[in-house]
Design a protein around this motif. Structure first.
Motif, PDB file in Angstrom:
ATOM      1  N   LEU A   1       0.806  -1.212   0.000  1.00 40.44           N
ATOM      2  CA  LEU A   1       0.000   0.000   0.000  1.00 40.44           C
ATOM      3  C   LEU A   1       0.844   1.268   0.000  1.00 40.44           C
ATOM      4  O   LEU A   1       0.451   2.283  -0.576  1.00 40.44           O
ATOM      5  N   SER A   2       1.995   1.216   0.659  1.00 41.65           N
ATOM      6  CA  SER A   2       2.870   2.384   0.696  1.00 41.65           C
ATOM      7  C   SER A   2       4.287   1.937   1.013  1.00 41.65           C
ATOM      8  O   SER A   2       4.509   0.857   1.575  1.00 41.65           O
ATOM      9  N   ARG A   3       5.251   2.800   0.658  1.00 39.41           N
ATOM     10  CA  ARG A   3       6.674   2.518   0.908  1.00 39.41           C
ATOM     11  C   ARG A   3       7.409   3.852   1.010  1.00 39.41           C
ATOM     12  O   ARG A   3       7.163   4.772   0.239  1.00 39.41           O
ATOM     13  N   ARG A   4       8.296   3.954   1.982  1.00 37.60           N
ATOM     14  CA  ARG A   4       9.146   5.136   2.082  1.00 37.60           C
ATOM     15  C   ARG A   4      10.514   4.752   2.612  1.00 37.60           C
ATOM     16  O   ARG A   4      10.666   3.758   3.332  1.00 37.60           O
ATOM     17  N   GLN A   5      11.517   5.533   2.247  1.00 37.16           N
ATOM     18  CA  GLN A   5      12.883   5.329   2.699  1.00 37.16           C
ATOM     19  C   GLN A   5      13.145   6.210   3.915  1.00 37.16           C
ATOM     20  O   GLN A   5      12.641   7.335   4.010  1.00 37.16           O
ATOM     21  N   THR A   6      13.944   5.696   4.852  1.00 38.33           N
ATOM     22  CA  THR A   6      14.318   6.496   6.013  1.00 38.33           C
ATOM     23  C   THR A   6      15.637   5.955   6.559  1.00 38.33           C
ATOM     24  O   THR A   6      16.256   5.059   5.969  1.00 38.33           O
ATOM     25  N   THR A   7      16.088   6.497   7.667  1.00 40.33           N
ATOM     26  CA  THR A   7      17.258   5.974   8.372  1.00 40.33           C
ATOM     27  C   THR A   7      16.915   5.825   9.840  1.00 40.33           C
ATOM     28  O   THR A   7      16.133   6.601  10.392  1.00 40.33           O
ATOM     29  N   ILE A   8      17.494   4.805  10.462  1.00 40.63           N
ATOM     30  CA  ILE A   8      17.333   4.555  11.896  1.00 40.63           C
ATOM     31  C   ILE A   8      18.717   4.535  12.515  1.00 40.63           C
ATOM     32  O   ILE A   8      19.506   3.610  12.270  1.00 40.63           O
ATOM     33  N   ASP A   9      19.043   5.571  13.280  1.00 39.42           N
ATOM     34  CA  ASP A   9      20.359   5.709  13.909  1.00 39.42           C
ATOM     35  C   ASP A   9      21.485   5.502  12.892  1.00 39.42           C
ATOM     36  O   ASP A   9      22.467   4.810  13.157  1.00 39.42           O
ATOM     37  N   GLY A  10      21.302   6.077  11.714  1.00 38.49           N
ATOM     38  CA  GLY A  10      22.330   6.013  10.688  1.00 38.49           C
ATOM     39  C   GLY A  10      22.243   4.827   9.754  1.00 38.49           C
ATOM     40  O   GLY A  10      22.945   4.787   8.741  1.00 38.49           O
ATOM     41  N   TYR A  11      21.400   3.852  10.065  1.00 39.41           N
ATOM     42  CA  TYR A  11      21.254   2.684   9.194  1.00 39.41           C
ATOM     43  C   TYR A  11      20.123   2.900   8.189  1.00 39.41           C
ATOM     44  O   TYR A  11      19.087   3.503   8.510  1.00 39.41           O
TER      45      TYR A  11
ATOM     46  N   ALA B   1      16.874   2.225   6.121  1.00 40.62           N
ATOM     47  CA  ALA B   1      15.644   1.540   6.516  1.00 40.62           C
ATOM     48  C   ALA B   1      14.555   1.807   5.482  1.00 40.62           C
ATOM     49  O   ALA B   1      14.576   2.811   4.762  1.00 40.62           O
ATOM     50  N   VAL B   2      13.602   0.881   5.414  1.00 39.41           N
ATOM     51  CA  VAL B   2      12.435   1.001   4.562  1.00 39.41           C
ATOM     52  C   VAL B   2      11.203   0.791   5.434  1.00 39.41           C
ATOM     53  O   VAL B   2      11.191  -0.108   6.295  1.00 39.41           O
ATOM     54  N   VAL B   3      10.168   1.619   5.228  1.00 40.44           N
ATOM     55  CA  VAL B   3       8.915   1.472   5.959  1.00 40.44           C
ATOM     56  C   VAL B   3       7.830   1.121   4.942  1.00 40.44           C
ATOM     57  O   VAL B   3       7.620   1.846   3.975  1.00 40.44           O
ATOM     58  N   VAL B   4       7.158  -0.003   5.162  1.00 38.97           N
ATOM     59  CA  VAL B   4       6.197  -0.527   4.199  1.00 38.97           C
ATOM     60  C   VAL B   4       4.880  -0.820   4.908  1.00 38.97           C
ATOM     61  O   VAL B   4       4.870  -1.335   6.034  1.00 38.97           O
ATOM     62  N   GLU B   5       3.771  -0.500   4.239  1.00 40.01           N
ATOM     63  CA  GLU B   5       2.465  -0.936   4.720  1.00 40.01           C
ATOM     64  C   GLU B   5       1.886  -1.883   3.677  1.00 40.01           C
ATOM     65  O   GLU B   5       1.845  -1.561   2.482  1.00 40.01           O
ATOM     66  N   ASN B   6       1.443  -3.053   4.132  1.00 34.61           N
ATOM     67  CA  ASN B   6       0.912  -4.088   3.253  1.00 34.61           C
ATOM     68  C   ASN B   6      -0.526  -4.417   3.589  1.00 34.61           C
ATOM     69  O   ASN B   6      -0.985  -4.189   4.709  1.00 34.61           O
ATOM     70  N   LYS B   7      -1.211  -5.004   2.618  1.00 36.44           N
ATOM     71  CA  LYS B   7      -2.552  -5.540   2.827  1.00 36.44           C
ATOM     72  C   LYS B   7      -2.543  -6.987   2.374  1.00 36.44           C
ATOM     73  O   LYS B   7      -2.221  -7.285   1.223  1.00 36.44           O
TER      74      LYS B   7
END
Length: 390
Positions: free
Chosen positions: A317-327, A329-335
């Motif tokens: 449903l959605s996807r965005r790129q980010t970082t977690i403490d410098g690493y 990361a990808v945040v995804v919402e699925n159905k």
């Protein structure tokens, strides 16, 4: 490398299993399973409410017909509905005196049930002191009756909740908005799933299966597929999330903060997050403030494999790129598509963090009894609190 798992939820029994792409599926059951010797109805095999109906029957909450049928798809009259509710709640206290409905004689087969459900506050009559026992009960009447008899408190902003939950919210009568919102918030509103919509269907006749499923939700009897249970988005819940408990995991070497009031089935969150707790996989945990389910795990599945996999069991449903403490990361919402263990239509919200060969996964599910939008906010803050001991 050991794993760290946290769930925090009342009356939840999760089972996790890795799928081929490294995403885990989740199967949830209620607190009561249908017994082996439940009545063998001849007409519910393969029906979506089969397990629920069998569980209720074994408990004596509902019953079928002399010909060994249940007739799950039959619409029901107001008198038949009164009989089901009277059987389901025999010990509910009386709230008002009996009334002599002009169209319900003393010899009418449903007289006692009608009087009992009226006196207990489930059902009411119409102007002119009539009950209309042979009229079909429509869905708005059926669910308002349950919420009324069970004394469910209407939320502060019922219109907002209903508009978020139903595509036909404008068709719900004004008098019913508070109780329908309360029933929705309690997770007892049953609605057949439709593509790209969720209908309350206030004027549609209620079926025996729908009423049985609502009773399963009230009585914590398992067997109602999640896709039939309306999930309230609860937009009015904007209270701050306090992350006041911090723990460093000794196996994976990361520090994370947890919401205030959370404990595990084994006790302190701070103590149990230090090491992998195998009991957390099958035993319930408690949140003092609200029901939540959050899962954090570190696994050897490569980040590229998990974050970019084409998973046939779910629709992204959605996807965005980010970082977690410098690493990365990808945040995804699925159905979910219903192919795996997760029922069709269930959403999941996942973080994948690339730990140089390993992947940290944080996720929450839109499951029965959960507050999904709130879960997402909690998971966002927990993931932002993560720091790694390099």
């Amino acid at each position: 490398m050991k794993n760290t798992i946290l769930y925090s939820v009342q009356h939840l029994k999760p089972i996790f299993s890795w799928l081929s792409v490294g995403l885990f599926a989740n199967a949830f059951g209620g607190s009561i399973a249908p017994p082996a010797k439940a009545q063998n109805y001849s007409d519910i095999q393969g029906h979506w409410a089969e397990q629920c109906i069998q569980g209720l029957t074994q408990q004596g909450v509902v019953s079928g017909y002399p010909d060994q049928t249940f007739k799950p798809n039959n619409v029901i009259t107001r008198a038949e509905y009164a009989a089901m509710i009277d059987q389901a709640f025999p010990n509910t206290s009386l709230e008002r005196n009996a009334i002599n409905f002009k169209d319900v004689s003393a010899s009418y087969w449903g007289q006692d049930a009608i009087q009992n459900t009226y006196r207990k506050g489930f059902l009411s009559g119409y102007p002119g002191q009539v009950f209309k026992p042979n009229d079909l009960i429509v869905r708005v009447e059926a669910f308002v009756a349950l919420a009324s008899g069970l004394d469910y408190e209407s939320p502060t902003s019922p219109e907002s909740l209903l508009n978020a939950a139903y595509t036909d919210a404008q068709e719900i009568p004004e008098y019913a908005e508070g109780k329908i919102a309360a029933a929705t918030k309690k997770g007892i509103l049953i609605s057949p799933p439709k593509p790209n919509m969720r209908l309350m269907g206030p004027t549609d006749p209620a079926t025996r299966a729908q009423v049985a499923a609502a009773l399963c939700q009230v009585k914590n009897v398992s067997g109602v597929p999640n896709r039939y249970v309306v999930n309230a988005q609860q937009p009015e819940d904007n209270s701050p999330i306090a992350l006041s408990q911090t723990c460093t995991n000794e196996a994976v070497s990361y520090t994370v903060s947890y919401p205030q009031g959370w404990v595990t089935n084994s006790g302190s969150v701070v103590e149990q997050c230090k090491v992998f707790d195998p009991k957390s996989i099958s035993l319930p945990e408690q949140s003092e403030s609200f029901d939540e389910a959050v899962h954090i795990r570190v696994d050897n599945v490569p980040f590229e494999r998990v974050a970019s996999a084409d998973n046939q069991t779910s629709q992204e449903l959605s996807r965005r790129q980010t970082t977690i403490d410098g690493y990365q990361a990808v945040v995804v919402e699925n159905k979910a598509t219903g192919i795996g263990l997760i029922p069709e239509g269930v959403r999941s919200y996942l973080y994948f963090v690339d730990l140089d060969g390993q992947t940290l996964i944080g996720t929450t599910y839109d499951m029965q009894g959960q507050r999904y939008q709130r879960n997402k906010q909690v998971l966002d803050q927990m993931m932002n609190s993560l720091s790694f001991n390099r």
